[in-house]
Design a protein around this motif. Structure first.
Motif, PDB file in Angstrom:
ATOM      1  N   GLN A 112       0.819  -1.209   0.000  1.00 11.66           N
ATOM      2  CA  GLN A 112       0.000   0.000   0.000  1.00 11.66           C
ATOM      3  C   GLN A 112       0.855   1.262   0.000  1.00 11.66           C
ATOM      4  OE1 GLN A 112      -2.473  -0.502   3.409  1.00 11.66           O
ATOM      5  NE2 GLN A 112      -3.918  -1.863   2.367  1.00 11.66           N
ATOM      6  N   LYS A 113       2.026   1.243   0.621  1.00 12.78           N
ATOM      7  CA  LYS A 113       2.874   2.427   0.717  1.00 12.78           C
ATOM      8  C   LYS A 113       3.561   2.754  -0.603  1.00 12.78           C
ATOM      9  CE  LYS A 113       3.928   1.898   5.595  1.00 12.78           C
ATOM     10  NZ  LYS A 113       4.960   1.592   6.561  1.00 12.78           N
ATOM     11  N   ILE A 114       4.008   1.769  -1.318  1.00 11.19           N
ATOM     12  CA  ILE A 114       4.765   2.008  -2.545  1.00 11.19           C
ATOM     13  C   ILE A 114       3.944   2.768  -3.593  1.00 11.19           C
ATOM     14  CG2 ILE A 114       5.968   0.908  -4.480  1.00 11.19           C
ATOM     15  CD1 ILE A 114       6.869  -1.238  -2.426  1.00 11.19           C
ATOM     16  N   PRO A 115       2.712   2.358  -3.917  1.00 11.55           N
ATOM     17  CA  PRO A 115       1.964   3.115  -4.930  1.00 11.55           C
ATOM     18  C   PRO A 115       1.686   4.555  -4.526  1.00 11.55           C
ATOM     19  CG  PRO A 115       0.974   0.972  -4.611  1.00 11.55           C
ATOM     20  CD  PRO A 115       2.014   1.141  -3.546  1.00 11.55           C
ATOM     21  N   ILE A 116       1.463   4.835  -3.252  1.00 14.44           N
ATOM     22  CA  ILE A 116       1.183   6.201  -2.814  1.00 14.44           C
ATOM     23  C   ILE A 116       2.362   7.112  -3.131  1.00 14.44           C
ATOM     24  CG2 ILE A 116       0.874   7.681  -0.791  1.00 14.44           C
ATOM     25  CD1 ILE A 116      -0.921   5.508   0.366  1.00 14.44           C
ATOM     26  N   LEU A 117       3.576   6.647  -2.876  1.00 12.90           N
ATOM     27  CA  LEU A 117       4.757   7.475  -3.113  1.00 12.90           C
ATOM     28  C   LEU A 117       5.055   7.647  -4.607  1.00 12.90           C
ATOM     29  CD1 LEU A 117       7.104   6.275  -0.258  1.00 12.90           C
ATOM     30  CD2 LEU A 117       5.668   8.307  -0.343  1.00 12.90           C
ATOM     31  N   GLN A 118       4.440   6.863  -5.447  1.00 16.21           N
ATOM     32  CA  GLN A 118       4.645   6.995  -6.885  1.00 16.21           C
ATOM     33  C   GLN A 118       3.628   7.932  -7.531  1.00 16.21           C
ATOM     34  OE1 GLN A 118       4.562   2.964  -8.282  1.00 16.21           O
ATOM     35  NE2 GLN A 118       6.666   2.563  -7.624  1.00 16.21           N
ATOM     36  N   ASN A 119       2.662   8.401  -6.781  1.00 19.08           N
ATOM     37  CA  ASN A 119       1.641   9.300  -7.324  1.00 19.08           C
ATOM     38  C   ASN A 119       2.232  10.668  -7.639  1.00 19.08           C
ATOM     39  OD1 ASN A 119      -0.666   7.623  -7.333  1.00 19.08           O
ATOM     40  ND2 ASN A 119      -0.737   7.777  -5.105  1.00 19.08           N
ATOM     41  N   GLN A 120       1.562  11.375  -8.532  1.00 21.22           N
ATOM     42  CA  GLN A 120       1.981  12.703  -8.954  1.00 21.22           C
ATOM     43  C   GLN A 120       0.967  13.741  -8.487  1.00 21.22           C
ATOM     44  OE1 GLN A 120       4.806  13.395 -11.374  1.00 21.22           O
ATOM     45  NE2 GLN A 120       5.363  11.504 -10.320  1.00 21.22           N
ATOM     46  N   VAL A 121       1.461  14.911  -8.147  1.00 17.27           N
ATOM     47  CA  VAL A 121       0.628  16.025  -7.716  1.00 17.27           C
ATOM     48  C   VAL A 121       0.832  17.162  -8.712  1.00 17.27           C
ATOM     49  CG1 VAL A 121       0.281  17.727  -5.878  1.00 17.27           C
ATOM     50  CG2 VAL A 121       0.822  15.352  -5.292  1.00 17.27           C
ATOM     51  N   VAL A 122      -0.251  17.809  -9.118  1.00 17.88           N
ATOM     52  CA  VAL A 122      -0.160  18.942 -10.042  1.00 17.88           C
ATOM     53  C   VAL A 122       0.029  20.210  -9.217  1.00 17.88           C
ATOM     54  CG1 VAL A 122      -1.321  20.286 -11.830  1.00 17.88           C
ATOM     55  CG2 VAL A 122      -1.611  17.803 -11.750  1.00 17.88           C
ATOM     56  N   VAL A 123       1.056  20.986  -9.579  1.00 21.16           N
ATOM     57  CA  VAL A 123       1.365  22.235  -8.880  1.00 21.16           C
ATOM     58  C   VAL A 123       0.883  23.399  -9.732  1.00 21.16           C
ATOM     59  CG1 VAL A 123       3.198  23.682  -7.939  1.00 21.16           C
ATOM     60  CG2 VAL A 123       3.413  21.207  -7.854  1.00 21.16           C
ATOM     61  N   PHE A 124       0.128  24.303  -9.089  1.00 22.46           N
ATOM     62  CA  PHE A 124      -0.362  25.517  -9.740  1.00 22.46           C
ATOM     63  C   PHE A 124       0.416  26.710  -9.195  1.00 22.46           C
ATOM     64  CE2 PHE A 124      -3.744  22.557 -10.312  1.00 22.46           C
ATOM     65  CZ  PHE A 124      -4.419  22.938 -11.469  1.00 22.46           C
TER      66      PHE A 124
END
Length: 176
Positions: free
Chosen positions: A7-19
């Motif tokens: 469960q931890k590994i996929p969370i850290l691979q997510n991307q966040v869009v910065v505005f």
């Protein structure tokens, strides 16, 4: 234990869009960088109707990391200098294809208005051309020969603008 690690590994691979401060989408960053920006107060959460959040835990803190964040500090419009007109950058702009026939082999640079006729070495006058088209065009203007450009040459746009255009196109395809 293995279930928790999965469960931890996929969370850290997510991307966040910065505005930016004025809501221009700038880039996608990894979730670790987003955590740093949020914890240090350099960014704030943006919530859209379809915003996803991920829960990140440490020994003492539980954070909700959103899919979109907005910078709260820094210069909202960073100065960006257009790259120099050179072979690599012109080829990249033109997609490594001849702007006259579409060939991808034996590429060179061509001045749309030849330098001998007052043409300059600028973004709006230099294109990618194959050797055959470049030789056929020679030292002539386009209206003097039966050749046309596939796209009008122009300077590259600011990376943030390019990202913003792509971001909004993706959002439109998601919604439809």
């Amino acid at each position: 234990m293995q279930t928790q690690q999965r469960q931890k590994i996929p969370i850290l691979q997510n991307q966040v869009v910065v505005f930016s401060k004025n809501y221009l989408p700038l880039a996608r960053i990894n979730i670790k960088r987003a955590i740093v920006l949020l914890v240090t107060g350099q960014a704030e959460t943006l919530e859209f109707s379809s915003t996803q959040q991920w829960e990140v835990r440490s020994a003492s803190v539980v954070l909700q990391i959103p899919e979109h964040i907005r910078l709260t500090s820094g210069n909202p419009e960073r100065y960006w200098k257009s790259p120099a007109v050179n072979r690599r950058e012109v080829f990249r702009r033109d997609g490594h294809t001849c702007q006259y026939c579409g060939s991808t082999k034996h590429l060179t640079l061509d001045h749309v208005i030849p330098r001998s006729k007052g043409g300059t070495h600028t973004w709006d006058n230099v294109v990618t051309a194959c050797e055959q088209c470049n030789s056929a065009k020679g030292d002539r203007l386009l209206h003097e020969i039966p050749m046309t450009l596939r796209t009008k040459p122009k300077a590259p746009i600011h990376p943030a603008i390019a990202f913003a255009e792509q971001f909004w196109k993706e959002q439109q395809t998601i919604e439809t």
